[in-house]
Design a protein around this motif. Structure first.
Motif, PDB file in Angstrom:
ATOM      1  N   ARG A  15       0.822  -1.223   0.000  1.00 18.22           N
ATOM      2  CA  ARG A  15       0.000   0.000   0.000  1.00 18.22           C
ATOM      3  C   ARG A  15       0.849   1.264   0.000  1.00 18.22           C
ATOM      4  NH1 ARG A  15      -3.098  -3.314   3.378  1.00 18.22           N
ATOM      5  NH2 ARG A  15      -2.186  -2.428   5.273  1.00 18.22           N
ATOM      6  N   ASN A  16       2.113   1.133   0.373  1.00 17.73           N
ATOM      7  CA  ASN A  16       3.014   2.287   0.396  1.00 17.73           C
ATOM      8  C   ASN A  16       3.882   2.386  -0.858  1.00 17.73           C
ATOM      9  OD1 ASN A  16       3.182   3.838   3.235  1.00 17.73           O
ATOM     10  ND2 ASN A  16       2.598   1.698   3.595  1.00 17.73           N
ATOM     11  N   VAL A  17       3.672   1.483  -1.798  1.00 14.18           N
ATOM     12  CA  VAL A  17       4.467   1.469  -3.031  1.00 14.18           C
ATOM     13  C   VAL A  17       3.616   1.964  -4.198  1.00 14.18           C
ATOM     14  CG1 VAL A  17       5.717   0.014  -4.679  1.00 14.18           C
ATOM     15  CG2 VAL A  17       5.921  -0.415  -2.221  1.00 14.18           C
TER      16      VAL A  17
ATOM     17  N   LEU B  93       5.473  -1.015  -8.397  1.00 16.18           N
ATOM     18  CA  LEU B  93       5.067  -2.391  -8.122  1.00 16.18           C
ATOM     19  C   LEU B  93       4.933  -3.185  -9.417  1.00 16.18           C
ATOM     20  CD1 LEU B  93       4.184  -4.454  -6.000  1.00 16.18           C
ATOM     21  CD2 LEU B  93       1.843  -3.624  -6.269  1.00 16.18           C
ATOM     22  N   THR B  94       4.361  -2.566 -10.441  1.00 13.98           N
ATOM     23  CA  THR B  94       4.202  -3.245 -11.726  1.00 13.98           C
ATOM     24  C   THR B  94       5.547  -3.641 -12.310  1.00 13.98           C
ATOM     25  OG1 THR B  94       2.156  -2.042 -12.211  1.00 13.98           O
ATOM     26  CG2 THR B  94       3.328  -3.019 -14.080  1.00 13.98           C
ATOM     27  N   ARG B  95       6.489  -2.709 -12.308  1.00 12.43           N
ATOM     28  CA  ARG B  95       7.806  -3.004 -12.873  1.00 12.43           C
ATOM     29  C   ARG B  95       8.564  -4.026 -12.036  1.00 12.43           C
ATOM     30  NH1 ARG B  95      11.087   1.348 -12.704  1.00 12.43           N
ATOM     31  NH2 ARG B  95       9.667   2.763 -11.629  1.00 12.43           N
TER      32      ARG B  95
ATOM     33  N   SER C 121      -6.303  -6.478  -2.845  1.00 15.75           N
ATOM     34  CA  SER C 121      -7.679  -6.801  -3.206  1.00 15.75           C
ATOM     35  C   SER C 121      -7.676  -7.432  -4.593  1.00 15.75           C
ATOM     36  CB  SER C 121      -8.538  -5.538  -3.208  1.00 15.75           C
ATOM     37  OG  SER C 121      -8.154  -4.670  -4.268  1.00 15.75           O
ATOM     38  N   ALA C 122      -8.700  -8.222  -4.899  1.00 12.69           N
ATOM     39  CA  ALA C 122      -8.770  -8.883  -6.201  1.00 12.69           C
ATOM     40  C   ALA C 122      -8.780  -7.857  -7.328  1.00 12.69           C
ATOM     41  CB  ALA C 122     -10.021  -9.761  -6.272  1.00 12.69           C
ATOM     42  N   ARG C 123      -9.459  -6.762  -7.113  1.00 14.30           N
ATOM     43  CA  ARG C 123      -9.536  -5.725  -8.149  1.00 14.30           C
ATOM     44  C   ARG C 123      -8.174  -5.092  -8.401  1.00 14.30           C
ATOM     45  NH1 ARG C 123     -13.612  -0.466  -8.028  1.00 14.30           N
ATOM     46  NH2 ARG C 123     -12.914   0.452 -10.014  1.00 14.30           N
ATOM     47  N   ALA C 124      -7.467  -4.776  -7.311  1.00 13.16           N
ATOM     48  CA  ALA C 124      -6.148  -4.155  -7.455  1.00 13.16           C
ATOM     49  C   ALA C 124      -5.160  -5.125  -8.102  1.00 13.16           C
ATOM     50  CB  ALA C 124      -5.625  -3.696  -6.096  1.00 13.16           C
TER      51      ALA C 124
ATOM     52  N   GLN D  98      12.669  -2.870  -8.148  1.00 16.36           N
ATOM     53  CA  GLN D  98      12.833  -3.763  -6.998  1.00 16.36           C
ATOM     54  C   GLN D  98      13.690  -3.109  -5.924  1.00 16.36           C
ATOM     55  OE1 GLN D  98      14.311  -7.505  -8.509  1.00 16.36           O
ATOM     56  NE2 GLN D  98      12.306  -8.111  -9.310  1.00 16.36           N
ATOM     57  N   LYS D  99      14.715  -2.402  -6.352  1.00 10.96           N
ATOM     58  CA  LYS D  99      15.569  -1.699  -5.393  1.00 10.96           C
ATOM     59  C   LYS D  99      14.774  -0.619  -4.673  1.00 10.96           C
ATOM     60  CE  LYS D  99      20.005   0.685  -5.064  1.00 10.96           C
ATOM     61  NZ  LYS D  99      21.193   1.172  -5.804  1.00 10.96           N
ATOM     62  N   ALA D 100      13.902   0.067  -5.395  1.00 11.81           N
ATOM     63  CA  ALA D 100      13.063   1.095  -4.788  1.00 11.81           C
ATOM     64  C   ALA D 100      12.135   0.488  -3.745  1.00 11.81           C
ATOM     65  CB  ALA D 100      12.252   1.813  -5.866  1.00 11.81           C
ATOM     66  N   MET D 101      11.564  -0.682  -4.043  1.00 12.29           N
ATOM     67  CA  MET D 101      10.686  -1.356  -3.081  1.00 12.29           C
ATOM     68  C   MET D 101      11.456  -1.770  -1.831  1.00 12.29           C
ATOM     69  SD  MET D 101       7.864  -3.775  -4.999  1.00 12.29           S
ATOM     70  CE  MET D 101       7.252  -4.294  -3.387  1.00 12.29           C
ATOM     71  N   ILE D 102      12.667  -2.258  -2.011  1.00 15.99           N
ATOM     72  CA  ILE D 102      13.494  -2.642  -0.871  1.00 15.99           C
ATOM     73  C   ILE D 102      13.746  -1.442   0.028  1.00 15.99           C
ATOM     74  CG2 ILE D 102      15.802  -3.407  -0.186  1.00 15.99           C
ATOM     75  CD1 ILE D 102      15.809  -5.171  -2.696  1.00 15.99           C
ATOM     76  N   GLN D 103      14.075  -0.289  -0.579  1.00 18.87           N
ATOM     77  CA  GLN D 103      14.353   0.907   0.203  1.00 18.87           C
ATOM     78  C   GLN D 103      13.117   1.384   0.952  1.00 18.87           C
ATOM     79  OE1 GLN D 103      17.491   2.255   0.631  1.00 18.87           O
ATOM     80  NE2 GLN D 103      16.330   3.242   2.275  1.00 18.87           N
ATOM     81  N   ILE D 104      11.952   1.304   0.296  1.00 17.29           N
ATOM     82  CA  ILE D 104      10.703   1.670   0.969  1.00 17.29           C
ATOM     83  C   ILE D 104      10.463   0.755   2.172  1.00 17.29           C
ATOM     84  CG2 ILE D 104       8.190   1.743   0.722  1.00 17.29           C
ATOM     85  CD1 ILE D 104       8.646   2.555  -2.227  1.00 17.29           C
ATOM     86  N   ALA D 105      10.698  -0.535   1.979  1.00 17.07           N
ATOM     87  CA  ALA D 105      10.509  -1.504   3.058  1.00 17.07           C
ATOM     88  C   ALA D 105      11.436  -1.202   4.230  1.00 17.07           C
ATOM     89  CB  ALA D 105      10.752  -2.926   2.535  1.00 17.07           C
TER      90      ALA D 105
END
Length: 341
Positions: A262-264, A269-271, A289-292, A315-322
């Protein structure tokens, strides 16, 4: 007496990916890099892995696979030698050092072991006691030769003052000469009464250092890393990044993973999910959610092939957010005593 010619030796049957790999090993680095840049992440991984598999291709097999390129193949067939330098050079040129490191980590065959078999008969305490007064470089080579979990135990049993230096040396290790290996074996033999013949090997590296530090307790990591940043910021950063990769996000439970998602941003997230297999993708999408989730799948399909560099950046951006969310207590990563906070 028969005049029949002997039957030719059976040629290996190559898959389509392996045939492409033969060509990649024959063309120049710029041409190979240009080809890699046109492929999607999964294709890069498959082709890179195949390049290692065809390293022993024979001239007959080159003729069978390439036909009209046989003349060029005869002039420049470096495939019979160690393919590692060329593959690493191509990946670095195509993706840059940081992204190439991530791909090579998945496809590179394990390095030859130093084969200090006598270490298998000693526990972490005995090894630590044996190397405590040795030069840090000797300690680094011995620890790098251990299973990562055991190496982490040995590292944390050594004096606090030497741990950052030893970890730095592990990350910077490279080729080890036969003479150096012989010195190490002699040291072990003096303790156990055994000896073996030595050969040169390659040990260490940032990935190995990261595995060893991961095998130690979290308190050891928290104490060593700040000191290592003072010794060598680049090496410390590389070890830190190697300790936490995209797949580690899967260690979170559904609640924490859902909070992260939810924070990405949807584009990130798609990439990021474009470059993983369906099992991993399903885990992430299952926390939405199924729709998302359907929206993300539709967007991935609509975008078609995507450059590996774009996927790795996401992916690196997601890691940093986490990591940022973990630091402020929004999510918890890992489990048990070794939570990543």
């Amino acid at each position: 007496m028969s005049d029949a010619l002997p039957a030719p030796a059976a040629l290996r049957s190559y898959t389509g990916v392996e045939r492409a790999a033969v060509l990649m090993m024959l063309v120049g680095e710029e041409e190979a890099a240009a080809i890699l840049q046109k492929l999607d992440p999964e294709e890069v991984r498959q082709l890179g892995a195949a390049m290692f598999k065809v390293a022993d291709v024979s001239e007959q097999e080159v003729e069978d696979v390439l036909d009209d390129f046989v003349g060029r193949a005869r002039e420049r067939t470096a495939i019979g030698f160690d393919p590692r330098p060329k593959i690493e050079a191509v990946m670095n040129r195509a993706l840059g050092p940081e992204k190439a490191e991530s791909v090579l980590a998945r496809i590179t065959p394990p390095e030859a072991a130093c084969e200090l078999e006598l270490l298998d008969w000693l526990d972490a305490g005995e090894i630590a006691a044996m190397i405590e007064k040795e030069h840090p470089q000797i300690a680094a080579v011995l620890i790098a030769n251990l299973d990562a979990a055991v190496g982490g135990q040995v590292l944390e049993l050594l004096p606090d003052a030497v741990q950052p230096d030893i970890l730095h040396r592990i990350a910077r290790l490279g080729p080890i000469t036969p003479e150096a290996v012989e010195t190490l074996k002699t040291m072990l033999a003096n303790r156990t009464g055994s000896s073996t013949q030595s050969t040169g090997v390659t040990l260490g590296g940032t990935r190995e250092a990261a595995k060893i530090l991961s095998g130690a307790r979290k308190a050891t990591e928290q104490r060593v890393m700040p000191k290592l940043f003072k010794i060598d910021k680049d090496v410390a950063k590389a070890i830190e990044e190697a300790m936490f990769v995209f797949d580690n996000l899967l260690e979170m439970d559904d609640k924490n993973l859902g909070t992260l998602i939810r924070n990405v941003d949807g584009d990130i997230l798609t990439r990021a999910l474009k470059g993983v297999d369906e099992t991993i993708r399903a885990r992430f999408l299952g926390c939405m959610s199924a729709r998302a989730a359907d929206g993300i799948r539709d967007e991935m399909e609509a975008r078609g092939p995507m450059k590996l560099a774009e996927v790795l950046d996401a992916q690196k951006a997601m890691i940093q957010i986490a990591r940022n969310l973990a630091k402020d207590g929004t999510i918890m990563m890992g489990a048990g005593d070794d939570d990543y906070v």
